[in-house]
Design a protein around this motif. Structure first.
Motif, mmCIF file in Angstrom:
data_model
loop_
_atom_site.group_PDB
_atom_site.id
_atom_site.type_symbol
_atom_site.label_atom_id
_atom_site.label_comp_id
_atom_site.label_asym_id
_atom_site.label_seq_id
_atom_site.Cartn_x
_atom_site.Cartn_y
_atom_site.Cartn_z
ATOM 1 N N GLN A 54 -58.704 1.701 -5.867
ATOM 2 C CA GLN A 54 -59.482 0.467 -5.904
ATOM 3 C C GLN A 54 -59.164 -0.367 -7.139
ATOM 4 N N TYR A 55 -58.710 0.279 -8.203
ATOM 5 C CA TYR A 55 -58.470 -0.428 -9.452
ATOM 6 C C TYR A 55 -57.009 -0.265 -9.839
ATOM 7 N N ALA A 56 -56.418 -1.333 -10.361
ATOM 8 C CA ALA A 56 -54.983 -1.341 -10.657
ATOM 9 C C ALA A 56 -54.625 -0.232 -11.641
ATOM 10 N N ALA A 57 -53.564 0.513 -11.311
ATOM 11 C CA ALA A 57 -53.111 1.617 -12.154
ATOM 12 C C ALA A 57 -51.951 1.204 -13.051
ATOM 13 N N VAL A 58 -51.587 -0.067 -13.043
ATOM 14 C CA VAL A 58 -50.457 -0.531 -13.845
ATOM 15 C C VAL A 58 -50.920 -0.869 -15.256
ATOM 16 N N ASP A 59 -49.978 -0.854 -16.209
ATOM 17 C CA ASP A 59 -50.263 -1.142 -17.613
ATOM 18 C C ASP A 59 -50.158 -2.642 -17.847
ATOM 19 N N PRO A 60 -51.236 -3.316 -18.257
ATOM 20 C CA PRO A 60 -51.202 -4.776 -18.408
ATOM 21 C C PRO A 60 -50.292 -5.253 -19.528
ATOM 22 N N ASN A 61 -49.954 -4.361 -20.460
ATOM 23 C CA ASN A 61 -49.119 -4.772 -21.587
ATOM 24 C C ASN A 61 -47.627 -4.622 -21.318
ATOM 25 N N LEU A 62 -47.279 -3.920 -20.241
ATOM 26 C CA LEU A 62 -45.875 -3.811 -19.833
ATOM 27 C C LEU A 62 -45.556 -4.900 -18.822
ATOM 28 N N THR A 63 -44.289 -5.196 -18.652
ATOM 29 C CA THR A 63 -43.885 -6.134 -17.605
ATOM 30 C C THR A 63 -43.943 -5.444 -16.252
ATOM 31 N N GLY A 64 -43.858 -6.226 -15.191
ATOM 32 C CA GLY A 64 -43.823 -5.641 -13.861
ATOM 33 C C GLY A 64 -42.650 -4.692 -13.709
ATOM 34 N N ARG A 65 -41.499 -5.085 -14.197
ATOM 35 C CA ARG A 65 -40.296 -4.243 -14.094
ATOM 36 C C ARG A 65 -40.479 -2.941 -14.873
ATOM 37 N N GLU A 66 -41.020 -3.057 -16.093
ATOM 38 C CA GLU A 66 -41.224 -1.855 -16.916
ATOM 39 C C GLU A 66 -42.222 -0.904 -16.258
ATOM 40 N N ASN A 67 -43.260 -1.432 -15.632
ATOM 41 C CA ASN A 67 -44.233 -0.584 -14.945
ATOM 42 C C ASN A 67 -43.572 0.227 -13.844
ATOM 43 N N LEU A 68 -42.756 -0.423 -13.011
ATOM 44 C CA LEU A 68 -42.137 0.286 -11.895
ATOM 45 C C LEU A 68 -41.116 1.310 -12.385
ATOM 46 N N ARG A 69 -40.376 0.978 -13.433
ATOM 47 C CA ARG A 69 -39.425 1.950 -13.983
ATOM 48 C C ARG A 69 -40.154 3.149 -14.581
ATOM 49 N N LEU A 70 -41.295 2.888 -15.240
ATOM 50 C CA LEU A 70 -42.087 3.987 -15.791
ATOM 51 C C LEU A 70 -42.576 4.903 -14.676
ATOM 52 N N ILE A 71 -43.065 4.322 -13.595
ATOM 53 C CA ILE A 71 -43.513 5.133 -12.457
ATOM 54 C C ILE A 71 -42.357 5.962 -11.916
ATOM 55 N N GLY A 72 -41.168 5.382 -11.855
ATOM 56 C CA GLY A 72 -39.990 6.110 -11.389
ATOM 57 C C GLY A 72 -39.714 7.339 -12.236
ATOM 58 N N ARG A 73 -39.849 7.187 -13.557
ATOM 59 C CA ARG A 73 -39.615 8.339 -14.439
ATOM 60 C C ARG A 73 -40.723 9.377 -14.280
ATOM 61 N N LEU A 74 -41.981 8.909 -14.171
ATOM 62 C CA LEU A 74 -43.101 9.841 -14.049
ATOM 63 C C LEU A 74 -43.055 10.634 -12.744
ATOM 64 N N THR A 75 -42.532 10.012 -11.687
ATOM 65 C CA THR A 75 -42.440 10.701 -10.395
ATOM 66 C C THR A 75 -41.107 11.418 -10.225
ATOM 67 N N GLN A 76 -40.339 11.498 -11.308
ATOM 68 C CA GLN A 76 -39.072 12.247 -11.342
ATOM 69 C C GLN A 76 -38.066 11.738 -10.324
ATOM 70 N N LEU A 77 -38.055 10.416 -10.102
ATOM 71 C CA LEU A 77 -37.014 9.810 -9.281
ATOM 72 C C LEU A 77 -35.690 9.965 -10.020
ATOM 73 N N PRO A 78 -34.594 10.288 -9.333
ATOM 74 C CA PRO A 78 -33.303 10.406 -10.017
ATOM 75 C C PRO A 78 -33.009 9.153 -10.851
ATOM 76 N N ARG A 79 -32.540 9.349 -12.068
ATOM 77 C CA ARG A 79 -32.364 8.240 -13.007
ATOM 78 C C ARG A 79 -31.542 7.100 -12.416
ATOM 79 N N ALA A 80 -30.506 7.457 -11.654
ATOM 80 C CA ALA A 80 -29.629 6.411 -11.109
ATOM 81 C C ALA A 80 -30.340 5.539 -10.079
ATOM 82 N N ARG A 81 -31.453 6.022 -9.520
ATOM 83 C CA ARG A 81 -32.157 5.265 -8.479
ATOM 84 C C ARG A 81 -33.304 4.414 -9.022
ATOM 85 N N ILE A 82 -33.720 4.664 -10.256
ATOM 86 C CA ILE A 82 -34.922 4.017 -10.773
ATOM 87 C C ILE A 82 -34.751 2.501 -10.864
#
Length: 340
Positions: free
Chosen positions: A101-129
């Motif tokens: 219900q409430y946004a889980a993104v970091d307001p101080n990061l950019t949109g791109r940085e948020n998605l890349r951070l999620i990629g690292r946290l979910t252990q997406l292969p580095r080349a795919r992030i």
């Protein structure tokens, strides 16, 4: 995206059987003395939108939290793609996405940085992030704002980014907890279209909502929850058909005339009219004939309506018929969720 991770299922004749993407059996949850869920059961087929509909406090968010392994059930059993949400919680987390219900993104990061951070946290292969983040920003119409801090985004942009973040690991099952609460109509329609595209790609979506129109537009099946219990489980069309296809609303001018009109119609129609202030509401499978009968009866009694409206029945009408009251208006995004 296709459902993965479950064991093969066959019938007694050895034929493959489609496994449910989500299966819930006799699920209950207590918070102290409060019974938030009372032995609920439902299944969601793969590649569909399934709606959980109900007012604030009905138990919708509690269901989501159990299915996403945030809460443990007090009793009962739940599986996602054949994996138990308690015993195989780690496996389940790798198969799902959640936009709460409430946004889980970091307001101080950019949109791109948020998605890349999620990629690292979910252990997406580095080349795919990086390519995955770029593709989602494009798909959710956020590419132009990708390098701006999220605190500068509008409410609709933040909500789209939150859903995009849930999709970074390409989950076959996506949970959306009241995803359009607080959005303007244009942003809501845009998000609905994105949900349809995800399902077209094979994603299973479980959606909780208080917006009747949302469930009607998106879900192939709807479970109506009230006070922790399931009170209806069917397609939106079938639920509406229970009431008849037509709703007649008569404006009588004041509550006293409405009460007299209801008394004049009592026992003269297949279904008694509902009184709401100065209005009467009737449902009928044959709107034109029913309307003519009602107008004739009221005219005979000197109670001609001030206004007349005829429309198709809605899920809001269904909820009123099932519970005796309408759904609450959508809660403020800052308000608490279902669980005490």
């Amino acid at each position: 995206m296709r459902p993965t991770g479950g064991a093969a299922v066959t019938s007694s004749e050895g034929q493959p059987v489609e496994q449910a993407a989500i299966s819930v059996t006799a699920l209950s949850k207590h918070f102290g003395s409060v019974l938030a869920l009372d032995r609920i059961d439902f299944e969601v087929r793969p590649g569909a939108v399934f709606g959980l509909l109900g007012p604030n406090g009905a138990g919708k968010t509690t269901v989501i939290r159990i299915l996403t392994t945030i809460l443990r059930p007090s009793a009962g059993h739940a599986e996602v793609l054949g994996h138990d949400v308690v015993r195989e919680a780690g496996v389940v987390r790798r198969l799902i996405g959640l936009a709460g219900q409430y946004a889980a993104v970091d307001p101080n990061l950019t949109g791109r940085e948020n998605l890349r951070l999620i990629g690292r946290l979910t252990q997406l292969p580095r080349a795919r992030i990086r390519p995955r983040a770029a593709a989602l920003l494009e798909r959710f119409d956020l590419a132009a704002a990708a390098d701006r801090p999220v605190r500068t985004y509008s409410g609709g942009m933040r909500r789209r980014l939150d859903v995009a973040a849930a999709l970074v690991p390409e989950p076959p099952v996506l949970f959306l907890d009241e995803p359009t609460t607080g959005l303007d109509p244009q942003s809501r329609n845009a998000l609905w279209e994105l949900i349809r595209e995800l399902v077209g790609d094979g994603t299973t979506v479980l959606l909780t909502t208080q917006y009747l129109e949302e469930a009607d537009r998106l879900a192939e099946r709807v479970v109506v929850v009230n006070e922790g219990r399931i009170i209806a489980d069917d397609s939106p069309a079938a639920l509406k058909a229970r009431l008849g296809n037509t709703v007649i609303e008569l404006g009588m001018g004041d509550p006293a005339r409405a009460a007299r009109a209801a008394a004049a119609l009592d026992g003269r129609l297949a279904q008694a009219p509902e009184v709401e202030g100065a209005r009467l509401r009737l449902t009928s499978p044959d709107g034109s004939e029913a309307l003519l009968d009602v107008l004739h009866l009221l005219e005979t009694g000197g109670l001609v309506p001030r206004t007349v409206a005829v429309r198709e029945s809605s899920l809001d009408d269904v909820f009123l018929a099932l519970t005796g009251h309408r759904t609450d208006p959508p809660a403020d995004p800052a308000a608490a969720g279902d669980a005490p």
